[in-house]
Write a protein that holds these residues in place. Structure first.
Motif, PDB file in Angstrom:
ATOM      1  N   ASN A  14      32.409  29.940  10.507  1.00  0.00           N
ATOM      2  CA  ASN A  14      33.284  29.504  11.596  1.00  0.00           C
ATOM      3  C   ASN A  14      33.473  30.584  12.651  1.00  0.00           C
ATOM      4  O   ASN A  14      33.810  30.273  13.796  1.00  0.00           O
ATOM      5  CB  ASN A  14      34.634  29.064  11.030  1.00  0.00           C
ATOM      6  N   HIS A  15      33.254  31.824  12.272  1.00  0.00           N
ATOM      7  CA  HIS A  15      33.315  32.897  13.270  1.00  0.00           C
ATOM      8  C   HIS A  15      31.998  33.026  14.030  1.00  0.00           C
ATOM      9  O   HIS A  15      31.983  32.965  15.272  1.00  0.00           O
ATOM     10  CB  HIS A  15      33.657  34.225  12.610  1.00  0.00           C
TER      11      HIS A  15
ATOM     12  N   GLY B  94      27.067  23.857  21.204  1.00  0.00           N
ATOM     13  CA  GLY B  94      27.966  22.704  21.252  1.00  0.00           C
ATOM     14  C   GLY B  94      29.136  22.769  20.302  1.00  0.00           C
ATOM     15  O   GLY B  94      30.041  21.922  20.381  1.00  0.00           O
ATOM     16  N   ASN B  95      29.163  23.718  19.391  1.00  0.00           N
ATOM     17  CA  ASN B  95      30.325  23.847  18.509  1.00  0.00           C
ATOM     18  C   ASN B  95      31.553  24.209  19.339  1.00  0.00           C
ATOM     19  O   ASN B  95      31.491  25.084  20.200  1.00  0.00           O
ATOM     20  CB  ASN B  95      30.086  24.932  17.455  1.00  0.00           C
ATOM     21  N   SER B  96      32.666  23.547  19.074  1.00  0.00           N
ATOM     22  CA  SER B  96      33.877  23.814  19.851  1.00  0.00           C
ATOM     23  C   SER B  96      35.146  23.605  19.043  1.00  0.00           C
ATOM     24  O   SER B  96      36.125  24.331  19.236  1.00  0.00           O
ATOM     25  CB  SER B  96      33.915  22.923  21.096  1.00  0.00           C
TER      26      SER B  96
ATOM     27  N   ASP C 249      33.759  23.655  13.161  1.00  0.00           N
ATOM     28  CA  ASP C 249      32.394  23.246  13.540  1.00  0.00           C
ATOM     29  C   ASP C 249      31.342  24.244  13.054  1.00  0.00           C
ATOM     30  O   ASP C 249      30.221  23.852  12.709  1.00  0.00           O
ATOM     31  CB  ASP C 249      32.275  23.113  15.062  1.00  0.00           C
ATOM     32  N   GLY C 250      31.690  25.535  13.055  1.00  0.00           N
ATOM     33  CA  GLY C 250      30.703  26.538  12.668  1.00  0.00           C
ATOM     34  C   GLY C 250      30.169  26.311  11.273  1.00  0.00           C
ATOM     35  O   GLY C 250      28.955  26.391  11.039  1.00  0.00           O
ATOM     36  N   PHE C 251      31.071  26.024  10.341  1.00  0.00           N
ATOM     37  CA  PHE C 251      30.645  25.778   8.966  1.00  0.00           C
ATOM     38  C   PHE C 251      30.044  24.386   8.817  1.00  0.00           C
ATOM     39  O   PHE C 251      29.042  24.202   8.130  1.00  0.00           O
ATOM     40  CB  PHE C 251      31.836  25.932   8.011  1.00  0.00           C
TER      41      PHE C 251
ATOM     42  N   GLY D  77      24.275  24.004  14.906  1.00  0.00           N
ATOM     43  CA  GLY D  77      25.068  23.653  16.079  1.00  0.00           C
ATOM     44  C   GLY D  77      25.201  22.152  16.283  1.00  0.00           C
ATOM     45  O   GLY D  77      24.282  21.382  16.016  1.00  0.00           O
ATOM     46  N   LYS D  78      26.371  21.745  16.774  1.00  0.00           N
ATOM     47  CA  LYS D  78      26.681  20.319  16.953  1.00  0.00           C
ATOM     48  C   LYS D  78      25.693  19.617  17.874  1.00  0.00           C
ATOM     49  O   LYS D  78      25.310  18.466  17.631  1.00  0.00           O
ATOM     50  CB  LYS D  78      28.099  20.155  17.502  1.00  0.00           C
TER      51      LYS D  78
END
Length: 202
Positions: free
Chosen positions: A102-103, A110-112, A116-118, A130-131
């Motif tokens: 997540n960091h 696109g992660n926001s 989202d990171g995990f 990435g999303k």
């Protein structure tokens, strides 16, 4: 001497290249369906997939036992120091891998949203991250990866994702994929410099 063929006779056509069995065969079939039909291109992609995942689609674990490993993997842009990395060092049963994902991937492709990171960490044969990638692969494969990210670890879906990755995401032409250096560069293969994996996912 052998008699020459009569005028107008059709020349014998070469037999089509045989598709390998098992998981490599799924990859080759997906490449063929996408218009990547060169045996040389197939060989280059298969060699890269073997090196990346040994044909086992899987989720990125982000389980690291030392701060040095984390700093070396993700580079100073995401991990400014080994001291900073110490907070993400994992031991069995903790959630440090999730915190690290997540960091380092919080704004990747696109992660926001929180988490989202995990959720959209590396998966598949070549670690799509990435999303935005998950959304595009969902559209290309007809599989909803945004709500079910682990479906990218299905060999069938992961195989189709490879063709999308090279042609749409990296904008290579089928002819380009006859160059092993271009295939390797697209995936970020065989480069152990600090931060390479992070940079290739932006």
């Amino acid at each position: 001497p052998a008699p020459s063929a009569p005028p107008g006779a059709q020349k014998p056509t070469a037999e089509p290249a045989k598709i390998p069995g098992g998981t490599p065969g799924l990859v080759v079939s997906a490449l063929n369906d996408a218009g990547i039909t060169s045996p040389k291109a197939h060989a280059n992609v298969l060699a890269t997939v073997k090196a990346e995942s040994n044909f086992r689609p899987q989720s990125e674990s982000l389980f690291y036992r030392t701060a040095k490993q984390i700093a070396g993997k993700f580079g100073k842009k995401r991990i400014p120091s080994e001291e900073f990395a110490q907070q993400f060092v994992s031991s069995k049963g903790d959630n440090r891998s999730e915190l690290l994902a997540n960091h380092v991937y919080k704004s990747t492709d696109g992660n926001s949203a929180p988490g989202d990171g995990f959720k959209y960490r590396g998966r598949g044969f070549i670690q799509h991250t990435g999303k935005n990638q998950y959304a595009a692969i969902s559209k290309a494969t007809g599989t909803d990866l945004l709500s079910n990210p682990d479906a990218l670890n299905s060999p069938e879906v992961a195989s189709k994702a490879i063709a999308w990755f090279f042609l749409d995401y990296k904008r290579l032409k089928p002819k380009d994929m006859e160059s092993i250096s271009k295939v390797n560069k697209a995936v970020g293969f065989a480069d152990d410099k600090a931060g390479t994996q992070a940079k290739k996912r932006e």
